[in-house]
Structures are given as structure tokens and as C-alpha cells.
Motif scaffolding. Structure first.
Motif, PDB file in Angstrom:
ATOM      1  N   HIS A  37      28.322  92.489 107.138  1.00 16.22           N
ATOM      2  CA  HIS A  37      28.241  92.412 105.689  1.00 16.22           C
ATOM      3  C   HIS A  37      27.573  91.096 105.310  1.00 16.22           C
ATOM      4  CE1 HIS A  37      29.770  91.280 101.647  1.00 16.22           C
ATOM      5  NE2 HIS A  37      29.583  92.569 101.395  1.00 16.22           N
ATOM      6  N   ALA A  38      26.654  91.131 104.355  1.00 15.03           N
ATOM      7  CA  ALA A  38      25.950  89.930 103.911  1.00 15.03           C
ATOM      8  C   ALA A  38      26.109  89.776 102.403  1.00 15.03           C
ATOM      9  CB  ALA A  38      24.471  90.012 104.276  1.00 15.03           C
ATOM     10  N   SER A  39      26.404  88.546 101.982  1.00 15.11           N
ATOM     11  CA  SER A  39      26.510  88.274 100.542  1.00 15.11           C
ATOM     12  C   SER A  39      25.930  86.892 100.263  1.00 15.11           C
ATOM     13  CB  SER A  39      27.968  88.350 100.077  1.00 15.11           C
ATOM     14  OG  SER A  39      28.770  87.440 100.812  1.00 15.11           O
ATOM     15  N   PRO A  40      24.595  86.788 100.236  1.00 13.88           N
ATOM     16  CA  PRO A  40      23.964  85.488 100.010  1.00 13.88           C
ATOM     17  C   PRO A  40      24.064  85.061  98.553  1.00 13.88           C
ATOM     18  CG  PRO A  40      22.317  87.196 100.027  1.00 13.88           C
ATOM     19  CD  PRO A  40      23.632  87.869 100.370  1.00 13.88           C
ATOM     20  N   GLN A  41      23.941  83.760  98.315  1.00 14.13           N
ATOM     21  CA  GLN A  41      23.878  83.269  96.945  1.00 14.13           C
ATOM     22  C   GLN A  41      22.535  83.633  96.351  1.00 14.13           C
ATOM     23  OE1 GLN A  41      24.898  79.161  96.477  1.00 14.13           O
ATOM     24  NE2 GLN A  41      24.055  79.012  94.411  1.00 14.13           N
ATOM     25  N   LEU A  42      22.531  84.070  95.094  1.00 11.71           N
ATOM     26  CA  LEU A  42      21.285  84.453  94.447  1.00 11.71           C
ATOM     27  C   LEU A  42      20.391  83.240  94.291  1.00 11.71           C
ATOM     28  CD1 LEU A  42      22.639  86.823  91.648  1.00 11.71           C
ATOM     29  CD2 LEU A  42      21.577  87.454  93.818  1.00 11.71           C
ATOM     30  N   LEU A  52      32.163  81.697  94.677  1.00 10.02           N
ATOM     31  CA  LEU A  52      31.598  81.951  96.002  1.00 10.02           C
ATOM     32  C   LEU A  52      32.703  82.322  96.994  1.00 10.02           C
ATOM     33  CD1 LEU A  52      28.922  79.119  96.405  1.00 10.02           C
ATOM     34  CD2 LEU A  52      28.515  81.567  96.124  1.00 10.02           C
ATOM     35  N   ASN A  53      33.817  81.591  96.903  1.00 11.42           N
ATOM     36  CA  ASN A  53      34.933  81.894  97.800  1.00 11.42           C
ATOM     37  C   ASN A  53      35.474  83.300  97.553  1.00 11.42           C
ATOM     38  OD1 ASN A  53      34.738  79.346  98.888  1.00 11.42           O
ATOM     39  ND2 ASN A  53      36.373  78.472  97.618  1.00 11.42           N
ATOM     40  N   ARG A  54      35.493  83.697  96.283  1.00 13.31           N
ATOM     41  CA  ARG A  54      35.974  85.031  95.939  1.00 13.31           C
ATOM     42  C   ARG A  54      35.037  86.100  96.501  1.00 13.31           C
ATOM     43  NH1 ARG A  54      40.034  88.435  95.294  1.00 13.31           N
ATOM     44  NH2 ARG A  54      39.638  90.032  93.722  1.00 13.31           N
ATOM     45  N   LEU A  55      33.732  85.892  96.379  1.00 18.46           N
ATOM     46  CA  LEU A  55      32.762  86.844  96.923  1.00 18.46           C
ATOM     47  C   LEU A  55      32.900  86.950  98.434  1.00 18.46           C
ATOM     48  CD1 LEU A  55      29.570  85.974  94.823  1.00 18.46           C
ATOM     49  CD2 LEU A  55      30.967  88.042  94.661  1.00 18.46           C
ATOM     50  N   HIS A  56      33.055  85.807  99.077  1.00 16.40           N
ATOM     51  CA  HIS A  56      33.211  85.819 100.531  1.00 16.40           C
ATOM     52  C   HIS A  56      34.479  86.582 100.931  1.00 16.40           C
ATOM     53  CE1 HIS A  56      32.784  84.293 104.655  1.00 16.40           C
ATOM     54  NE2 HIS A  56      34.099  84.135 104.632  1.00 16.40           N
ATOM     55  N   LEU A  57      35.577  86.345 100.187  1.00 11.84           N
ATOM     56  CA  LEU A  57      36.832  87.029 100.482  1.00 11.84           C
ATOM     57  C   LEU A  57      36.695  88.537 100.315  1.00 11.84           C
ATOM     58  CD1 LEU A  57      39.839  86.974 101.167  1.00 11.84           C
ATOM     59  CD2 LEU A  57      40.304  86.588  98.735  1.00 11.84           C
ATOM     60  N   LEU A  58      35.991  88.964  99.269  1.00 10.29           N
ATOM     61  CA  LEU A  58      35.780  90.398  99.054  1.00 10.29           C
ATOM     62  C   LEU A  58      35.006  91.011 100.222  1.00 10.29           C
ATOM     63  CD1 LEU A  58      34.888  90.478  95.238  1.00 10.29           C
ATOM     64  CD2 LEU A  58      37.002  91.274  96.328  1.00 10.29           C
ATOM     65  N   LEU A  77      37.186 103.509 120.466  1.00 11.43           N
ATOM     66  CA  LEU A  77      35.960 102.778 120.138  1.00 11.43           C
ATOM     67  C   LEU A  77      36.274 101.322 119.830  1.00 11.43           C
ATOM     68  CD1 LEU A  77      32.911 102.773 119.432  1.00 11.43           C
ATOM     69  CD2 LEU A  77      33.572 103.388 117.086  1.00 11.43           C
ATOM     70  N   GLY A  78      35.532 100.417 120.450  1.00 10.99           N
ATOM     71  CA  GLY A  78      35.652  99.010 120.122  1.00 10.99           C
ATOM     72  C   GLY A  78      34.874  98.693 118.859  1.00 10.99           C
ATOM     73  N   VAL A  79      35.576  98.232 117.821  1.00 10.56           N
ATOM     74  CA  VAL A  79      34.952  97.954 116.525  1.00 10.56           C
ATOM     75  C   VAL A  79      35.200  96.501 116.153  1.00 10.56           C
ATOM     76  CG1 VAL A  79      34.717  98.662 114.126  1.00 10.56           C
ATOM     77  CG2 VAL A  79      35.464 100.333 115.831  1.00 10.56           C
ATOM     78  N   GLU A  80      34.136  95.808 115.776  1.00 13.80           N
ATOM     79  CA  GLU A  80      34.269  94.434 115.313  1.00 13.80           C
ATOM     80  C   GLU A  80      33.466  94.262 114.038  1.00 13.80           C
ATOM     81  OE1 GLU A  80      30.646  92.152 117.625  1.00 13.80           O
ATOM     82  OE2 GLU A  80      32.592  92.252 118.624  1.00 13.80           O
ATOM     83  N   GLY A  81      33.783  93.218 113.279  1.00 11.80           N
ATOM     84  CA  GLY A  81      33.091  92.984 112.015  1.00 11.80           C
ATOM     85  C   GLY A  81      32.614  91.555 111.908  1.00 11.80           C
ATOM     86  N   GLY A  82      31.589  91.352 111.101  1.00 10.66           N
ATOM     87  CA  GLY A  82      31.056  90.021 110.886  1.00 10.66           C
ATOM     88  C   GLY A  82      30.527  89.880 109.470  1.00 10.66           C
ATOM     89  N   HIS A  83      30.502  88.634 108.988  1.00 10.65           N
ATOM     90  CA  HIS A  83      30.019  88.339 107.640  1.00 10.65           C
ATOM     91  C   HIS A  83      28.912  87.300 107.732  1.00 10.65           C
ATOM     92  CE1 HIS A  83      30.275  87.848 103.263  1.00 10.65           C
ATOM     93  NE2 HIS A  83      30.080  86.556 103.496  1.00 10.65           N
ATOM     94  N   SER A  84      27.890  87.436 106.870  1.00  9.78           N
ATOM     95  CA  SER A  84      26.765  86.501 106.878  1.00  9.78           C
ATOM     96  C   SER A  84      26.456  86.052 105.456  1.00  9.78           C
ATOM     97  CB  SER A  84      25.526  87.164 107.492  1.00  9.78           C
ATOM     98  OG  SER A  84      24.403  86.309 107.380  1.00  9.78           O
TER      99      SER A  84
END
Length: 295
Positions: A37-42, A52-58, A77-84
């Protein structure tokens, strides 16, 4: 270790469908699944730190919910998640170097309502270093992991016997074998240019039959090595006197997967899709795999 399957999610319906498809594909391949999942600053904006912290938490919560949901449906199934914090395209392109397959929804949370394919999906299809599958929104189609049973369905491969693409053929045959599905190999062809005068079409039925027989033989020769390598795959050929995009769209109406190629050689424009692939991505109703190849 075989490369993992990577899928981008953003909370949209398309992304949920893509995640479900990717989980089934990873299970078929016997490889792990990674959600990103990616949520960059506009650009050009200053967002307060609490926001920003709220967006990251979501984003983190979305990843956690999706990981738990897919793990429940696919216990082995091995499932992992990441945030960018990068843009979705940059994040996915960077992570794609460690993946064997990237899966994205045809469109995400942005864009307008009638948009068929979003900018992120198009960019990934055009520039990823590995095959990319674009999954359209199909409510309910990916809700139940048990719906991915083997032995039912069809994979369609678009092939030009005059310039056969090994990477696309390998992907399609492998996908059909993993699903125990039928493989339909489609080639569009046209009448030779010299057969058409400036004023009238001068083609006899005998001429057409001869040209068609030649096309059939070339297609058969191009497929023979792959049929020998994948003897368990039931492959049928379909020669159509149509524009390639129209032929593929007609053939894939009831397909589970459509496979097309994308040229990556130095003389090809970087990040560009050919007109046939572009048309297929905008109008196909089934998932479309875009497989990069060198020539």
C-alpha cells in the motif's frame, strides 16, 4: 526460492478483486504473497503531521485487514504486507524487481467513474520488469477462495506465429497447466496486401483457403515446442480474419485469463504499450496478463 506474487492495494473495489486474484495465483504457484500500500504526500502541499500519521495508520490498518482476510481464506499461503510513502507507481516498480508477478486492479480510488484503466495500472503494464496482471472489478467473483478450483476455465493467448513470443507462450501454458484449464491460442491474420487492388478486392476462395492453410501450419509449428513441454495442457488454435484486438476481445469473453506480450527491446519506446495491448486492456472483461519480452 520462486519469486513471490506482489499486489498493490488502496481500498478500492478493484484492488480488493486484484488481491483475491493474486492470493489464488500465489497459492497455485506455491509462493508467498506480498501486499503493498502506498500513500505519498501530495506534491506542493503541506499536510500537518497528525493528518499524515492518520493516513499512515489507515494504510497500515487496510494492510492488516487484508492480510488477515486472505490468510483466513488461504490457510497454507504465506501473506505479508508493506506500506510505502512513495507514489504507487514508484513503490510497485521498485518492489517488482523481487517479484515473479505483479497484480493490480484496472483502476484505483482516483480518476472518474467511467475510467476503464487507471494511470497506475497502465504504467505498471508498460514498465514493470516482470509479467503484470490487470484485474477488472468483478463483485463476488473473487470472494470465495474455493471458487478457484482447478479443471474449470480457459486461458487465452494472443500469438503471432510470424514473430512467436516465447515468454508469453511460457506464461500462458504454465497458467493453463496450473489451473488444469483449456488453452485457446488466438492468431489474427489479414489477406496479403498484393491481393487487394486499388479498386476492388481480387481474392478467390481458393486463394483464401491456401493463405489460411499456410497460417495454420505456421501457428502449429510455433506451438509444437510448447505443447511438447506442457503435454498435460489441452491447447486449441483459433485463426481469425480480424483485427488482432477484436480477435482477442471476442475470444476472451468467457475466459479466466488473457495473455498478451509487450516488447522491451532497446528500439521500443520505453513505457509504451502497443495499440493492440492498449485496446485489450481498456475493453477486456477478464484479467489480462501483460508479459514483457525482448523481441
Amino acid at each position: 526460492m520462486r519469486p513471490l506474487v506482489l499486489v498493490g492495494i488502496d481500498g478500492s473495489e478493484c484492488a480488493a478483486a486484484a488481491a483475491g486474484w493474486a492470493a489464488r495465483e500465489a497459492a497455485l504457484r506455491g509462493v508467498p504473497l506480498r501486499l503493498l500500500h502506498a500513500s505519498p504526500q501530495l506534491p506542493g502541499t503541506t499536510v500537518p503531521r497528525p493528518a499524515l500519521n492518520r493516513l499512515h495508520l489507515l494504510g497500515v490498518q487496510l494492510i492488516q485487514r487484508t492480510v488477515e482476510d486472505l490468510a483466513d481464506r488461504h490457510p497454507d499461503l504465506g501473506v505479508e504486507g508493506g506500506h510505502s510513502d512513495e507514489t504507487p507507481v514508484d513503490a510497485l516498480l521498485g518492489a517488482a524487481h523481487d517479484a515473479g508477478l505483479v497484480v493490480v486492479g484496472t483502476r484505483g480510488t482516483g480518476g472518474f467513474e467511467d475510467l476503464a484503466v487507471g494511470s497506475v495500472a497502465l504504467r505498471m503494464a508498460a514498465a514493470a520488469p516482470c509479467p503484470v496482471v490487470l484485474v477488472p472489478p468483478r463483485p463476488g467473483a473473487y470472494a470465495d477462495g474455493a471458487s478457484a478450483t482447478r479443471g474449470a476455465g480457459q486461458v487465452v493467448l494472443g500469438l503471432d506465429a510470424h514473430r512467436p513470443v516465447g515468454e508469453a507462450a511460457r506464461f500462458a501454458f504454465s497458467a493453463a497447466e496450473a489451473r488444469a484449464a483449456r488453452l485457446r491460442v488466438v492468431q489474427a491474420w489479414g489477406l496479403p496486401a498484393e491481393s487487394v487492388s486499388s479498386r476492388t478486392l481480387v481474392v478467390t476462395e481458393e486463394d483464401r483457403a491456401t493463405w489460411e492453410d499456410q497460417e495454420v501450419l505456421e501457428l502449429s509449428d510455433a506451438l509444437r515446442p510448447w505443447q511438447e513441454k506442457y503435454p498435460r495442457v489441452s491447447a486449441a488454435t483459433d485463426l481469425m480474419l480480424l483485427h488482432p484486438a477484436e480477435a482477442l476481445l471476442n475470444a476472451s469473453r468467457n475466459a479466466d485469463l488473457l495473455v498478451v506480450g509487450r516488447r522491451t527491446e532497446p528500439t521500443s519506446a520505453e513505457g509504451r504499450l502497443g495499440p493492440v495491448t492498449h485496446a485489450v486492456l481498456h475493453h477486456a472483461r477478464c484479467p489480462v496478463a501483460v508479459v514483457p519480452h525482448g523481441g
